[in-house]
Design a protein around this motif. Sequence first.
Motif, PDB file in Angstrom:
ATOM      1  N   PRO A 154       0.827  -1.208   0.000  1.00 63.42           N
ATOM      2  CA  PRO A 154       0.000   0.000   0.000  1.00 63.42           C
ATOM      3  C   PRO A 154       0.861   1.257   0.000  1.00 63.42           C
ATOM      4  CG  PRO A 154      -0.028  -1.060   2.163  1.00 63.42           C
ATOM      5  CD  PRO A 154       0.624  -2.015   1.226  1.00 63.42           C
ATOM      6  N   SER A 155       0.417   2.278  -0.716  1.00 63.63           N
ATOM      7  CA  SER A 155       1.159   3.528  -0.821  1.00 63.63           C
ATOM      8  C   SER A 155       0.887   4.403   0.398  1.00 63.63           C
ATOM      9  CB  SER A 155       0.751   4.271  -2.090  1.00 63.63           C
ATOM     10  OG  SER A 155      -0.597   4.700  -1.988  1.00 63.63           O
ATOM     11  N   VAL A 156       1.700   5.455   0.535  1.00 63.97           N
ATOM     12  CA  VAL A 156       1.494   6.404   1.618  1.00 63.97           C
ATOM     13  C   VAL A 156       0.137   7.081   1.472  1.00 63.97           C
ATOM     14  CG1 VAL A 156       2.337   8.545   2.659  1.00 63.97           C
ATOM     15  CG2 VAL A 156       3.964   6.792   1.941  1.00 63.97           C
ATOM     16  N   SER A 157      -0.259   7.361   0.240  1.00 57.37           N
ATOM     17  CA  SER A 157      -1.567   7.989   0.015  1.00 57.37           C
ATOM     18  C   SER A 157      -2.705   7.084   0.478  1.00 57.37           C
ATOM     19  CB  SER A 157      -1.739   8.321  -1.468  1.00 57.37           C
ATOM     20  OG  SER A 157      -0.813   9.300  -1.876  1.00 57.37           O
ATOM     21  N   GLU A 158      -2.562   5.775   0.234  1.00 57.86           N
ATOM     22  CA  GLU A 158      -3.593   4.828   0.678  1.00 57.86           C
ATOM     23  C   GLU A 158      -3.638   4.741   2.195  1.00 57.86           C
ATOM     24  OE1 GLU A 158      -3.706   1.686  -3.071  1.00 57.86           O
ATOM     25  OE2 GLU A 158      -2.125   1.509  -1.576  1.00 57.86           O
ATOM     26  N   LEU A 159      -2.472   4.750   2.836  1.00 56.32           N
ATOM     27  CA  LEU A 159      -2.433   4.751   4.301  1.00 56.32           C
ATOM     28  C   LEU A 159      -3.108   6.006   4.844  1.00 56.32           C
ATOM     29  CD1 LEU A 159       1.233   3.596   4.983  1.00 56.32           C
ATOM     30  CD2 LEU A 159      -0.819   2.330   5.591  1.00 56.32           C
ATOM     31  N   ALA A 160      -2.789   7.148   4.230  1.00 56.93           N
ATOM     32  CA  ALA A 160      -3.355   8.409   4.694  1.00 56.93           C
ATOM     33  C   ALA A 160      -4.872   8.428   4.543  1.00 56.93           C
ATOM     34  CB  ALA A 160      -2.730   9.572   3.920  1.00 56.93           C
ATOM     35  N   GLN A 183       7.309   6.092   5.335  1.00 61.29           N
ATOM     36  CA  GLN A 183       7.904   4.971   4.613  1.00 61.29           C
ATOM     37  C   GLN A 183       8.774   4.125   5.522  1.00 61.29           C
ATOM     38  OE1 GLN A 183       9.639   7.383   1.488  1.00 61.29           O
ATOM     39  NE2 GLN A 183       8.176   6.593  -0.010  1.00 61.29           N
ATOM     40  N   GLN A 184       9.532   4.761   6.427  1.00 62.55           N
ATOM     41  CA  GLN A 184      10.346   4.002   7.382  1.00 62.55           C
ATOM     42  C   GLN A 184       9.465   3.175   8.305  1.00 62.55           C
ATOM     43  OE1 GLN A 184      12.426   7.399   8.983  1.00 62.55           O
ATOM     44  NE2 GLN A 184      14.346   6.791   8.036  1.00 62.55           N
ATOM     45  N   TRP A 185       8.377   3.784   8.770  1.00 59.37           N
ATOM     46  CA  TRP A 185       7.460   3.067   9.668  1.00 59.37           C
ATOM     47  C   TRP A 185       6.870   1.849   8.966  1.00 59.37           C
ATOM     48  CZ3 TRP A 185       1.967   2.703   9.204  1.00 59.37           C
ATOM     49  CH2 TRP A 185       1.321   2.143  10.303  1.00 59.37           C
TER      50      TRP A 185
END
Length: 228
Positions: A154-160, A183-185
């Motif tokens: 999953p992308s950062v945008s999807e997480l957000a 991304q590190q998390w």
Amino acid sequence: MRTAHDHLSVRNYGASHGSHDHDHFQILIGLGGVLELELAGRGQRITAGQGCVVPPGERHDFEARHGARCLVLDSHASDWARASKAPPSPAALALASYLARACTEQLPRARHIGPTLLLEAWLPPTTTLATRPRRDIDWEALARWALSRASSSPSVSELAARVHLSAAQLAARCRAERGQSTQQWLRELRLAQARAWRDEGVTVAEVARRSGYRSPSALTAARRRAGI
């Protein structure tokens, strides 16, 4: 506020197509030529006197068919999230010209304070920002959701979107509350789960598939870099 990670530079772009993302804000201001940029599925052209803020984790494609020159600021300052939806003010554009000269002429003091001044100048003085209630992030629930979809990365945008924030807002909250980039998390979550699967006897190839790595060697390299 300037952070130790802020870096100002002048960059020349050519016809070669590029595509990447990064875990910090990237601020681009055109100095000459035309830079074609696709960000979050939307295309835009950065010419002299235009600029944009690329949020952390947002993959963007770029090229300059006839060449382009830009002032570029790479910054981890979370306050850039406030400026991500606004075009640069006339004051920021004027300052950009001076900062570009500071970069080419190696003026250390200007390059040191430049990132802070550019952020202050980006938004007009009359801009007011509404104060909204801060939404708590259930990091454990978000981690479970991310791991359940690890194979598709999953992308950062999807997480957000999962926690009703923008990618830039999530990046700022992650740094403030977790002490690391989004991304590190996410990378640490995936590697910890991969290690647990290996401890259960799952093959390296299967672990790589489940955790979203392209190959067993990519997983091994990621674990080596993380010291796991």
